[in-house]
Enzyme design. Sequence first.
Site, short mmCIF file in Angstrom:
data_model
loop_
_atom_site.label_atom_id
_atom_site.label_comp_id
_atom_site.label_asym_id
_atom_site.label_seq_id
_atom_site.Cartn_x
_atom_site.Cartn_y
_atom_site.Cartn_z
N LYS A 202 0.98 -1.06 0.10
CA LYS A 202 0.28 -0.23 0.13
C LYS A 202 0.78 1.12 -0.02
O LYS A 202 0.88 2.42 0.95
CB LYS A 202 -1.09 -0.24 1.26
CG LYS A 202 -2.18 1.02 1.04
CD LYS A 202 -2.73 1.05 -0.04
CE LYS A 202 -4.39 1.73 0.38
NZ LYS A 202 -5.14 1.26 -1.18
N ASP A 251 -5.37 -3.76 -2.88
CA ASP A 251 -6.40 -3.28 -3.22
C ASP A 251 -6.65 -3.18 -4.33
O ASP A 251 -7.78 -4.76 -4.47
CB ASP A 251 -7.02 -2.64 -2.44
CG ASP A 251 -6.51 -0.97 -2.78
OD1 ASP A 251 -5.00 -0.65 -2.60
OD2 ASP A 251 -7.25 0.20 -3.48
N ASP A 275 -1.47 -11.55 4.77
CA ASP A 275 -2.31 -12.55 5.38
C ASP A 275 -4.07 -12.31 4.42
O ASP A 275 -4.62 -13.61 4.75
CB ASP A 275 -2.62 -11.77 7.16
CG ASP A 275 -3.45 -13.00 8.40
OD1 ASP A 275 -3.65 -13.84 7.76
OD2 ASP A 275 -3.96 -12.92 9.24
#
Length: 384
Positions: A202, A251, A275
């Site tokens: 990110k 994302d 995860d």
Amino acid sequence: MQTKTVLFIEGDGIGREVWAAGRPVLDAAVAKAYGDFRKLDWQEILAGKKAFDATGDYLPEATMTALKNCDLAMKGPLETPVGGGFRSLNVTLRQVLDLYACIRPIRYFKGIESPVKRPDLVNMVVFRENTEDVYAGIEYKSGSTEARKLVAFLRDELGANVDDTAGVGVKPMTPNGCKRLVRKALRFALDDKRPSVTLAHKGNIMKFTEGAFRAWGYEVAAEEFADSVMTEDEAKNGGKKPVIIKDRICDALFQQVLMFPEQYHVIASPNLNGDYLSDALAAQVGGLGLAPGVNMSDDIAFFEPTHGTAPTIAGKDLANPGSLVLSGAMLLEHVGWGEAAALIHAAMEKVISGKRVTVDLAGQIDGSTQVGCKEFGELLGQAL
């Protein structure tokens, strides 16, 4: 005879059941592949509730000493004791033993009915950093003295805009921690002939932690793998090296692995993103009951199923031993016993296609017959 010693922890909750159903499958696969020439030597060590009942300690010193002096270990799921002084037994093991790489292969087995159209295209291995990011997170409760002090420092000394009432968390990420994870992922891709490694991050928002993960990953590729790894731009310009390193914002990558799974082969990620991604990928191919894993340092390979202790079904013969069995297949591959691992994978596909499966899979497969944990293990053994 060639013997491999494996330390094992039975685990809590459904741990006893999946071990009882799964371990015979591993031994039978080795026997079928190699006869009397190879064998796994299982040696039990204690952790979790079983350890507490026997010793008064959830993580006995004898267990840690044994693990620090071994190279192969395997465990069932462990619960975290409430008020026991541990943030998490699993996290403690990973940090104390420096098991920095959580490696989770995700593949499709014929017979699984999936929520996506082409689950058969899913064949990825997720390398998740295991000791930094949120796993090493430092946080202070809203309104606490520590939070107020940190907020005041951030605001007054560094000019940050932080509300006085904020709870505050810090997630440390280091060059060494990030680089060694990416290094392991690149080596795996080369050894296993996987055509790409994707850095999941990110970094568009968290530029000096997750963005740094991306930058450090590219540095490792350029400095240590220049002869065999190229960027996407190099590939577009006609490069012919065996592995492409690329990166995706996490994302966006979630969408990509759903829509175009064939484009992704190895994913390297900080802790939290890895995860999410590995669990989402597992959902495409049957769920956590078929999700194996290993946590590795440079010295120890510690194999374990991805699922938790599932206390609501413990002792009811409902658990799926598949994740533990497939983790064992990973162990066999790791020690070079690939023939035995291949037998396990073939048996898993045969049993699932026969539609006699545990409750978690029965709910996903039309016309299936639900069987218990014990029987599912027996069916795998018969299918070898």
